[in-house]
Enzyme design. Sequence first.
Site, PDB file in Angstrom:
ATOM      1  N   ASP A 149       0.780  -1.032   0.264  1.00 33.42           N
ATOM      2  CA  ASP A 149      -0.381  -0.218   0.123  1.00 33.42           C
ATOM      3  C   ASP A 149       0.963   1.431  -0.255  1.00 33.42           C
ATOM      4  O   ASP A 149       0.536   2.241   0.508  1.00 33.42           O
ATOM      5  CB  ASP A 149      -0.668   0.377   1.458  1.00 33.42           C
ATOM      6  CG  ASP A 149       0.078   0.029   2.972  1.00 33.42           C
ATOM      7  OD1 ASP A 149       1.192   0.096   3.109  1.00 33.42           O
ATOM      8  OD2 ASP A 149      -0.826   0.743   3.446  1.00 33.42           O
ATOM      9  N   GLU A 150       1.958   0.904  -0.306  1.00 29.75           N
ATOM     10  CA  GLU A 150       3.225   2.499   0.038  1.00 29.75           C
ATOM     11  C   GLU A 150       3.787   2.360  -1.481  1.00 29.75           C
ATOM     12  O   GLU A 150       5.056   1.233  -1.538  1.00 29.75           O
ATOM     13  CB  GLU A 150       3.705   2.423   1.400  1.00 29.75           C
ATOM     14  CG  GLU A 150       4.137   3.007   1.366  1.00 29.75           C
ATOM     15  CD  GLU A 150       4.173   4.127   3.092  1.00 29.75           C
ATOM     16  OE1 GLU A 150       4.818   5.322   2.956  1.00 29.75           O
ATOM     17  OE2 GLU A 150       4.328   3.112   3.767  1.00 29.75           O
TER      18      GLU A 150
END
Length: 354
Positions: free
Chosen positions: A94-95
């Site tokens: 997610d990053e």
Amino acid sequence: MDAFYASVEQRDDPALRGRPVAVGGSRERGVVAAASYEARRYGVRSAMPSVTARRQCPELVFVKPRFDVYREVSLQIRSIFADYTELIQPLSLDEAYLDVTRPLRDLGSATAIAEEIRARILSQTRLTASAGVSYNKFLAKLASDHRKPDGLFVITPSLGPAFVESLPVSRFHGVGPVTAAKMERLGIRTGLDLRQRSLATLVQQFGKSGPHYHAIARGQDERPVMPGQPRKSIGAEQTFERDITGWDDAQTALQPAIDKVWATYARVGRPARTVTLKLKFSDFRIISRATSYGTGIIARAEIEDAAFRLLRGVFPFQMSVRLLGVSVSRFDDERAAAAPVLEDLFSLAAAGGR
């Protein structure tokens, strides 16, 4: 991404929208991998034991993670990134860091690129993302957290040093709770306090991390964005206020490190095979012991069992212990094979993302 796992679950199940949601664990066992913003208002955080989260928020809804879905959404997002740059360094599902110094699609500024990426993520996934724009990785990371959720913040070169000096050091990416507590004891509470320490002093107090702290206190970070560099290990360690000598104390002291490793491991989405135990004795001598599984680790209990077997192998201790740590490594490069393994991670977890 904003509360990625929890946001995916709320997107896909209308009954969860507006409710405090924890992904991972269960009502009594395991550890929280991600918490919705509704849950965070009650103090629920990733890596928190489920039983603690339940006490914090009695209405908390626990949801079993669906790593196959999270991976699919992550690939959607990365395909968007690839339209703007080839320099993409994922940190987890997610990053990621993106270097848009020489973008594939030039919109006139990095800020305009960030705005378009966020809009496309929302349109294609129905999920919100926050972005930080700056001239180095350290400041971009700080900026990405500054206006969450669904925010964008820009730190220009002229703003960088002043922005850093006003922040508590506990907010700095890479300064964990133990280091933050040590800095607090030394009177280093903000970036300005850190900047006022000389390089020699920081090296004396923090060893090889001293030059990094000296640089980031001035808004400097020369680390490049490194595409295609999967992490080789996940670890956590703790230095104790008082040295440890007994078995029960050592077992208890090792649990928080195991919890942190497990929470991060679940987010990475790739199975590892090796568990390593690290000890630092009162004379500052360091030893490590490792053991490997034939297949990828699928449960927190496997990390705990391996760590305790390794700990038993060096007990009774030669002398008192000032630090204990645990890590996992030897990640399986066959990512596709990870899906059925990691899909059920938390349901298999023994008692205890973002």
